[in-house]
Structures are given as C-alpha cells and as structure tokens.
Design a protein around this motif. Sequence first.
Motif, mmCIF file in Angstrom:
data_model
loop_
_atom_site.group_PDB
_atom_site.id
_atom_site.type_symbol
_atom_site.label_atom_id
_atom_site.label_comp_id
_atom_site.label_asym_id
_atom_site.label_seq_id
_atom_site.Cartn_x
_atom_site.Cartn_y
_atom_site.Cartn_z
ATOM 1 N N SER A 99 -6.814 5.786 0.764
ATOM 2 C CA SER A 99 -8.213 5.867 -0.041
ATOM 3 C C SER A 99 -8.060 7.079 -0.872
ATOM 4 N N MET A 100 -7.520 8.358 -0.590
ATOM 5 C CA MET A 100 -7.600 9.318 -1.171
ATOM 6 C C MET A 100 -6.647 9.152 -2.323
ATOM 7 N N ASN A 101 -5.850 8.274 -2.307
ATOM 8 C CA ASN A 101 -4.873 8.001 -3.591
ATOM 9 C C ASN A 101 -5.660 6.866 -4.711
ATOM 10 N N GLU A 102 -6.847 6.368 -4.187
ATOM 11 C CA GLU A 102 -7.652 5.669 -5.035
ATOM 12 C C GLU A 102 -6.781 4.283 -5.664
ATOM 13 N N PRO A 103 -6.091 3.629 -4.813
ATOM 14 C CA PRO A 103 -5.583 2.472 -5.444
ATOM 15 C C PRO A 103 -6.694 1.350 -5.816
ATOM 16 N N GLU A 104 -6.214 0.399 -6.509
ATOM 17 C CA GLU A 104 -6.940 -0.808 -7.111
ATOM 18 C C GLU A 104 -6.481 -2.013 -6.320
ATOM 19 N N PHE A 105 -7.236 -2.755 -5.681
ATOM 20 C CA PHE A 105 -6.709 -3.794 -5.033
ATOM 21 C C PHE A 105 -7.305 -5.065 -5.996
ATOM 22 N N LYS A 106 -6.801 -6.111 -6.131
ATOM 23 C CA LYS A 106 -7.081 -7.338 -7.078
ATOM 24 C C LYS A 106 -6.699 -8.611 -6.393
ATOM 25 N N PHE A 107 -7.256 -9.553 -6.178
ATOM 26 C CA PHE A 107 -6.866 -10.850 -5.568
ATOM 27 C C PHE A 107 -6.912 -11.830 -6.672
ATOM 28 N N THR A 108 -6.188 -12.735 -6.581
ATOM 29 C CA THR A 108 -6.135 -13.922 -7.633
ATOM 30 C C THR A 108 -5.827 -15.247 -6.756
ATOM 31 N N PHE A 109 -5.979 -16.172 -7.361
ATOM 32 C CA PHE A 109 -5.599 -17.491 -6.598
ATOM 33 C C PHE A 109 -4.968 -18.636 -7.459
ATOM 34 N N VAL A 110 -6.138 -19.047 -8.263
ATOM 35 C CA VAL A 110 -5.478 -20.197 -8.990
ATOM 36 C C VAL A 110 -5.583 -20.123 -10.583
ATOM 37 N N TYR A 111 -4.835 -20.985 -11.401
ATOM 38 C CA TYR A 111 -4.716 -20.607 -12.827
ATOM 39 C C TYR A 111 -5.626 -21.533 -13.501
ATOM 40 N N THR A 112 -5.420 -21.308 -15.022
ATOM 41 C CA THR A 112 -6.409 -22.107 -15.854
ATOM 42 C C THR A 112 -5.338 -23.001 -16.594
ATOM 43 N N ARG A 113 -6.055 -24.068 -17.307
ATOM 44 C CA ARG A 113 -5.296 -24.738 -18.251
ATOM 45 C C ARG A 113 -4.359 -24.067 -19.144
ATOM 46 N N GLU A 136 -4.236 -14.891 7.756
ATOM 47 C CA GLU A 136 -4.519 -14.240 9.169
ATOM 48 C C GLU A 136 -5.371 -12.912 9.134
ATOM 49 N N PRO A 137 -6.264 -12.554 9.877
ATOM 50 C CA PRO A 137 -6.952 -11.383 10.003
ATOM 51 C C PRO A 137 -6.113 -10.190 10.430
ATOM 52 N N PHE A 138 -6.289 -9.176 9.951
ATOM 53 C CA PHE A 138 -5.340 -7.856 10.460
ATOM 54 C C PHE A 138 -6.193 -6.574 10.254
ATOM 55 N N GLN A 139 -5.526 -5.568 10.906
ATOM 56 C CA GLN A 139 -6.167 -4.433 11.083
ATOM 57 C C GLN A 139 -5.910 -3.624 9.714
ATOM 58 N N PHE A 140 -6.939 -3.010 9.167
ATOM 59 C CA PHE A 140 -7.016 -2.368 7.989
ATOM 60 C C PHE A 140 -7.490 -0.924 7.999
ATOM 61 N N ALA A 141 -6.891 0.006 7.919
ATOM 62 C CA ALA A 141 -7.468 1.475 8.173
ATOM 63 C C ALA A 141 -7.366 2.116 6.664
ATOM 64 N N ILE A 188 0.879 -1.222 0.049
ATOM 65 C CA ILE A 188 -0.057 -0.054 0.016
ATOM 66 C C ILE A 188 0.834 1.351 -0.069
ATOM 67 N N SER A 189 1.947 1.141 0.853
ATOM 68 C CA SER A 189 2.713 2.341 0.806
ATOM 69 C C SER A 189 3.692 2.458 -0.434
ATOM 70 N N CYS A 190 3.762 1.740 -1.205
ATOM 71 C CA CYS A 190 4.668 1.967 -2.565
ATOM 72 C C CYS A 190 4.021 2.073 -3.959
ATOM 73 N N VAL A 191 2.648 1.879 -3.835
ATOM 74 C CA VAL A 191 2.025 2.019 -5.175
ATOM 75 C C VAL A 191 1.638 3.538 -5.364
ATOM 76 N N ARG A 192 1.798 3.822 -6.510
ATOM 77 C CA ARG A 192 1.459 5.500 -6.813
ATOM 78 C C ARG A 192 -0.183 5.614 -6.773
ATOM 79 N N PRO A 193 -0.577 6.838 -6.472
ATOM 80 C CA PRO A 193 -1.771 7.187 -6.561
ATOM 81 C C PRO A 193 -2.584 6.782 -7.814
#
Length: 350
Positions: free
Chosen positions: A284-298, A274-279, A257-262
């Motif tokens: 949020s003023m930098n409007e970063p986008e978060f995306k999560f991925t897990f498994v692949y395709t053939r 593990e759960p963790f604190q997330f403020a 989070i700290s090193c992505v550009r706005p």
Amino acid sequence: MKALALYGPGDLRLEERPVPHPGPNQLVVKIDYVGICGTDLEFYAGHYPPFIQLPMVLGHENSGTVVEVGEGVTEFKVGDRILCGPPAACEEGCPLCQEGKTNLCINGFPNTAGIGGPDGGYCEYFLIRDVKHTMLIPVPEGLDMKDAVLFDVVCVSLHGIRQSRFKIGDDVVVSGTGSIGLAAIQFLRAGGARRIIALGTSDEKEPIIKQFGADYFINSKKCPDVAAEIKKILGSPVGAPIVFECAGNPTSFNTCISCVRPGGQIMCIGTINEPFQFAPGPFSMNEPEFKFTFVYTRDEVEAYLDMLQQGKVNFNGLVTGVVSLEDAVPKFIGAPSRKGHLKVLIDPSL
Ligand SMILES: [Zn+2]
Ligand SMILES: [Zn+2]
C-alpha cells in the motif's frame, strides 16, 4: 434442431428442440459459429449465478445468418450476417444505459449471463428475443465469421485496455496468455506499447505469444523472481507502469502486484471467482491503483471488426478447435484435459 442444454453440474445434454420462429421485434439466426467461453466452462463446473434457470442452452458468443425476421424489425433482413452480443441499452432505460455505459447496465450481462433470454446459441437456430435491446452487429463483407465470432473474448481485452491508463509508448506487462491475454497483447501492440512483457506458465505457447506481439516472455512458474526479471528487462529500478491481469486467478493477481511500479496501475481484465487472502500492507505504501473491467460496448465490437478488416489486428492461431454440437462435451467441455487449447468454437452444421 439440435441444442446443448445444461441440466446441472457436469450435465450438458444434446437434445432435440423445435426450431424457433420470431414474434414481433424478434429474429432467428442460423448459428455459423458459437464460441465456448470460460464462463460456459464455469457453468458446466457448477459455478453459475442464482438467477439461472435450468435447463438452459449455453452460449453467448454467437455469430450467424438471419433466416427469419419478425414483424416490426427493420434493422435486419434475411441473409444478413451478424454477431449476437449481450443485452444492450435495456428497455427500462436504467441510469447506466442513459449515460451510454451499456456495459454496466443493471439489466445487462451480469444479470442475463450475456444472453438476453433463457437460452443461448449452442444450437442450430438461435432466437433473438428483443432486437432493439440486444447488441446485434452486422459483419462486414469479406470478413471470416470464424474471426468475427471472437468479438467477445477480444473485446473484453479491448475494453480493459481502453479503460486503463495505457498510453502509446508505455511499457506494459500482461499476466496470462490465454485468449484474453493474447488478445490484450495484440491490441497493446496495435496501440503502440513500447515493450510488452508477457507472463505465462507454458513454454510451448512462447511462439504464439511472440507472434501476437509480446517482446519478452517470462515463464512465471519457472522464474524465481518475476519482478526482478521485469526490472532487468526494462533497465529500471522500478517495475512497469501498467500491468494487465488477464489470467483470472489469485497467483497471477499477486504477481501483478509485485511487478507494478510505485504509483502504477493494475488493470484486472481476468475474472477471479475464488476468494483469496489479500494483505495490502506491504504494497500500500507504493500506492498502486487497481481497476476491474468486465464487458465491452457496441462501439468496441465495431472497432474490432474495422481493425480486423484493415489488418491492424490478426488473431490467426487463437482458434485451436472447431467442434460439432455432438463433440463439444466429449472433445472439449467435459474432456479430462483442455491443455493446449486457446479458443474452441462450435459449428452446429458439422
Ligand atoms: Zn464469453
Ligand atoms: Zn440498462
């Protein structure tokens, strides 16, 4: 045959089981190598999903040679070398599979531990229970099975990059230098990243991080201000347009989070359990986008094998150990420290 079955937290037993024989639409594979995955280590530590039935033979990163083919199987014959991936294109034909998004199949990896049956490949002979609905991929001649079996960890990274906004010429940061991070670095280099900055916590790994394609390495434990260091390297008052989280822990996530550009993207390839604190306020003023991925395709596994064969990627050095079924627990899974290891494989013939 020998098999390693999980009975409970910290209780992985070597036991004798009958050699399986295939029924209709099934086949039996003699395991050449099975990878020990981070999720296997999580299971061993007692963190497994509720649908798991114990005892269970672990192992979803399987490679081997077909030794027996069941009735009705026309796709494979005895002697074929194959990779055995997760369930794919489920029998029920769920809406996601119908859209071709087999990685999101509701009957797929998340509900099967990636195995497609009650037992995995930590054994000598592995039964494929449903040939038509399992990701089974022929390994081209000339490829070393020891490289091919890395498909699981490597394609998790490949899939994450393909699902990200990454484009040739982009500066990127990769946080985490385990096997997922190192694989990401290789594919980003192959994909034409401009500058690749790797964030890790172990100076000893710097040579392999650079060998895999990182241009810069920052020890995030020692560096007092990682974000400032990245801006300095990039010669820019903003951070990197894309940051890949590959360590799978909250500290790494917060560093990302700290090193992505706005307006940039944080692509989370690592799995944080593990759960963790997330403020969100401060960033949020930098409007970063978060995306999560897990498994692949053939097709991503097939792309990996082609790229490997063409020399576009090379994962020499990623496998740091090959152990027997007997030694898997004492020498690695249950060892007091696994430090210094990247990927460890089991060779049941040892
Ligand atoms: Zn895995
Ligand atoms: Zn499905």
